[in-house]
Design a protein around this motif. Structure first.
Motif, PDB file in Angstrom:
ATOM      1  N   GLN A 411       4.758  17.465  -0.438  1.00 48.03           N
ATOM      2  CA  GLN A 411       3.599  17.600   0.449  1.00 48.03           C
ATOM      3  C   GLN A 411       2.485  16.635   0.039  1.00 48.03           C
ATOM      4  N   VAL A 412       2.386  16.379  -1.259  1.00 47.84           N
ATOM      5  CA  VAL A 412       1.369  15.443  -1.766  1.00 47.84           C
ATOM      6  C   VAL A 412       1.860  13.996  -1.661  1.00 47.84           C
ATOM      7  N   LEU A 413       3.050  13.748  -2.201  1.00 49.01           N
ATOM      8  CA  LEU A 413       3.568  12.382  -2.224  1.00 49.01           C
ATOM      9  C   LEU A 413       3.875  11.872  -0.821  1.00 49.01           C
ATOM     10  N   GLY A 414       4.323  12.758   0.073  1.00 47.43           N
ATOM     11  CA  GLY A 414       4.646  12.342   1.433  1.00 47.43           C
ATOM     12  C   GLY A 414       3.448  11.776   2.160  1.00 47.43           C
ATOM     13  N   ARG A 415       2.306  12.398   2.002  1.00 47.01           N
ATOM     14  CA  ARG A 415       1.102  11.907   2.680  1.00 47.01           C
ATOM     15  C   ARG A 415       0.657  10.555   2.118  1.00 47.01           C
ATOM     16  N   ILE A 416       0.750  10.419   0.786  1.00 51.37           N
ATOM     17  CA  ILE A 416       0.387   9.125   0.169  1.00 51.37           C
ATOM     18  C   ILE A 416       1.322   8.026   0.669  1.00 51.37           C
ATOM     19  N   ALA A 417       2.634   8.294   0.629  1.00 49.94           N
ATOM     20  CA  ALA A 417       3.616   7.294   1.059  1.00 49.94           C
ATOM     21  C   ALA A 417       3.451   6.947   2.524  1.00 49.94           C
ATOM     22  N   SER A 418       3.136   7.954   3.368  1.00 49.27           N
ATOM     23  CA  SER A 418       2.966   7.710   4.803  1.00 49.27           C
ATOM     24  C   SER A 418       1.848   6.725   5.069  1.00 49.27           C
ATOM     25  N   VAL A 419       0.735   6.933   4.416  1.00 47.21           N
ATOM     26  CA  VAL A 419      -0.416   6.027   4.610  1.00 47.21           C
ATOM     27  C   VAL A 419      -0.057   4.607   4.188  1.00 47.21           C
ATOM     28  N   LEU A 420       0.541   4.478   3.013  1.00 48.65           N
ATOM     29  CA  LEU A 420       0.864   3.139   2.504  1.00 48.65           C
ATOM     30  C   LEU A 420       1.953   2.464   3.337  1.00 48.65           C
ATOM     31  N   ALA A 421       2.953   3.221   3.780  1.00 48.74           N
ATOM     32  CA  ALA A 421       4.031   2.637   4.576  1.00 48.74           C
ATOM     33  C   ALA A 421       3.527   2.158   5.928  1.00 48.74           C
ATOM     34  N   HIS A 422       2.667   2.950   6.575  1.00 50.25           N
ATOM     35  CA  HIS A 422       2.073   2.485   7.836  1.00 50.25           C
ATOM     36  C   HIS A 422       1.262   1.220   7.604  1.00 50.25           C
ATOM     37  N   GLY A 423       0.576   1.163   6.465  1.00 51.25           N
ATOM     38  CA  GLY A 423      -0.213  -0.033   6.144  1.00 51.25           C
ATOM     39  C   GLY A 423       0.633  -1.271   5.987  1.00 51.25           C
ATOM     40  N   GLU A 424       1.864  -1.083   5.566  1.00 48.12           N
ATOM     41  CA  GLU A 424       2.783  -2.214   5.410  1.00 48.12           C
ATOM     42  C   GLU A 424       3.602  -2.470   6.673  1.00 48.12           C
ATOM     43  N   GLY A 425       3.421  -1.646   7.692  1.00 48.98           N
ATOM     44  CA  GLY A 425       4.162  -1.831   8.931  1.00 48.98           C
ATOM     45  C   GLY A 425       5.598  -1.384   8.849  1.00 48.98           C
ATOM     46  N   LEU A 426       5.916  -0.471   7.937  1.00 48.08           N
ATOM     47  CA  LEU A 426       7.291   0.004   7.756  1.00 48.08           C
ATOM     48  C   LEU A 426       7.350   1.461   8.226  1.00 48.08           C
ATOM     49  N   GLN A 427       7.525   1.617   9.542  1.00 47.96           N
ATOM     50  CA  GLN A 427       7.427   2.942  10.136  1.00 47.96           C
ATOM     51  C   GLN A 427       8.543   3.896   9.699  1.00 47.96           C
ATOM     52  N   ALA A 428       9.757   3.378   9.488  1.00 46.82           N
ATOM     53  CA  ALA A 428      10.848   4.251   9.058  1.00 46.82           C
ATOM     54  C   ALA A 428      10.562   4.834   7.674  1.00 46.82           C
ATOM     55  N   HIS A 429       9.965   4.015   6.813  1.00 50.72           N
ATOM     56  CA  HIS A 429       9.568   4.536   5.508  1.00 50.72           C
ATOM     57  C   HIS A 429       8.601   5.713   5.691  1.00 50.72           C
ATOM     58  N   ALA A 430       7.611   5.491   6.557  1.00 52.08           N
ATOM     59  CA  ALA A 430       6.601   6.527   6.778  1.00 52.08           C
ATOM     60  C   ALA A 430       7.232   7.790   7.362  1.00 52.08           C
ATOM     61  N   ARG A 431       8.096   7.625   8.372  1.00 51.88           N
ATOM     62  CA  ARG A 431       8.711   8.777   9.026  1.00 51.88           C
ATOM     63  C   ARG A 431       9.581   9.576   8.054  1.00 51.88           C
ATOM     64  N   ALA A 432      10.308   8.856   7.167  1.00 49.40           N
ATOM     65  CA  ALA A 432      11.159   9.547   6.202  1.00 49.40           C
ATOM     66  C   ALA A 432      10.322  10.450   5.297  1.00 49.40           C
TER      67      ALA A 432
END
Length: 439
Positions: A411-432
């Protein structure tokens, strides 16, 4: 008549010290273009034809004519027989050196070669799994000299690391086998050994043949052809380093007998003409005494010609303003072997940041480290001690990261990764990451 050995005399107070100092240090790792071309051809041939090519090159370069690779393989029985055939003093020396080198590397493994992990407050596990390589190849030089110590220094850390298969290759020109080398292979835990050398041996280890198994990493020194081959196969396999000429740097306060230091300078100079021996001392009178001992002792040395050419061509006796300045210059050189020939070695050691191995005090000759002190004698050369280390257990291991994220941690790491992945333009990373989040 013994040629004179005249190391370059320098003082840090002279106006042109910096340019003269840099010129004396210069050594190029670039290999002759003809060597590179021949090595590339040998590697390609062994990769394509395997055992047949190895047999042809062994016949050509080592004058060793055999009908099959089986005739080039050394059995465990032959290795053991070589050990049994040695005079008792040589057997005892090899056994004692083996025990000391093994004990050192076992301590190294306990300190830096074990798996570890921890859990966050939310139950997430993080850590590192340390596992040995499956199979390694060790290259042992042959020809001009035999190096049983090199066998021990390469095989024992691999064995301590947990490597199951250790494959040794050693050239045996005209079929001449050195009993000390074979005995060291038996004591060191070598599992298979072949009488093959040169670039063809490196190729056989890197690519594998019908007889020689493909390895994961190749370690050990060799000539220009071996160094070039190791450089070219890196990526197919791991390698330890591309070693340059041997080096010794002695920091001396004038308290160590001058003949001891002169002989320590000889100990590296006798390797070959490109070896480098340097003395740094704030005591000008002491430097003169060391030069006098060089002149006195040189005619007694069997390899006097090589020593003289090495000291005259690449050696230096440097007068410094202080021991502190000597330590500063040593850090710039980053020598393979660094001796602190001082009554207070512990005073100067904290000032020294870059060296392959540091030998503390008058009684610690570099040669003891070469054979039996315990630490590994395969060391970085040519200033690479600024960023690399001696061969060790860690060179025969690999590390895998361990990550086990708990539901709460996701729940904590997912939100951090989502923000950073969207910032890099890697939507599948964020969705996972987002899919693991609770609504």
């Amino acid at each position: 008549m013994t040629p004179a050995a005249q190391p370059l005399r320098l003082s840090t107070a002279q106006p042109d010290f910096e340019s003269a100092f840099q010129a004396r240090l210069h050594w190029s790792a670039d290999t002759d273009a003809e060597v590179e071309q021949r090595v590339a051809s040998i590697l390609a041939d062994v990769a394509a034809r395997g055992d047949a090519a190895v047999l042809e090159y062994t016949a050509r370069f080592d004058q060793l004519q055999v009908a099959s690779m089986a005739e080039l393989e050394l059995s465990q029985g032959e290795l053991k027989a070589a050990f049994d055939s040695l005079p008792a003093p040589q057997r005892d020396a090899l056994e004692q050196a083996t025990a000391r080198v093994r004990t050192y590397h076992e301590a190294q493994k306990r300190a830096a070669g074990e798996s570890w992990s921890y859990r966050d407050a939310d139950g997430t596990l993080l850590g590192q799994k340390v596992t040995p390589l499956d199979r390694v190849g060790i290259y042992v030089p042959g020809g001009k000299a035999a190096y049983p110590s090199s066998v021990l220094m390469n095989a024992l850390p691999a064995r301590v690391a947990g490597v199951e298969d250790i494959v040794m290759v050693v050239p045996t020109p005209r079929g001449e086998k050195n009993a000390l080398v074979l005995a060291a292979a038996w004591l060191g835990g070598v599992t298979r050994a072949f009488c093959v050398g040169g670039a063809q041996a490196v190729a056989a280890l890197a690519y594998g043949t019908a007889t020689v198994p493909r390895v994961d990493k190749i370690t050990g020194p060799g000539n220009a052809y071996v160094a070039s081959a190791k450089r070219r196969v890196f990526g197919q396999v791991g390698i330890d380093m591309i070693a340059g000429p041997s080096e010794i740097l002695v920091l001396a306060d004038g308290s160590t007998p001058a003949d001891w230091v002169a002989m320590d300078l000889f100990s590296q100079a006798e390797h070959d003409e490109l070896a480098q021996s340097i003395l740094l001392s704030p005591d000008a009178t002491y430097i003169e005494r060391v030069q006098a001992e060089i002149d006195r002792l040189l005619p007694q040395m069997p390899r006097a010609g090589i020593i003289a050419r090495s000291l005259s061509g690449r050696g230096a006796l440097i007068h410094t303003r202080s021991m502190e300045e000597a330590c500063e210059i040593s850090n710039r050189i980053a020598p393979e072997h660094l001796e602190i020939a001082s009554a207070e070695p512990q005073r100067w050691e904290p000032l020294l940041r870059h060296a392959g191995a540091i030998f503390l005090g008058a009684f610690t000759s570099e040669s003891l480290g070469d054979y039996c002190a315990g630490p590994n004698h395969v060391l970085p050369t040519s200033r690479t001690a600024r960023f690399s280390s001696p061969l060790g257990v860690y060179d025969f291991q690999k590390r895998s990261s361990l990550i086990e994220v708990s539901e709460q941690g996701a729940q904590v790491l997912g939100r951090i990764a989502s923000v950073l992945a969207h910032g890099e333009g890697l939507q599948a990373h964020a969705r996972a990451a987002e899919m693991r989040l609770k609504p």
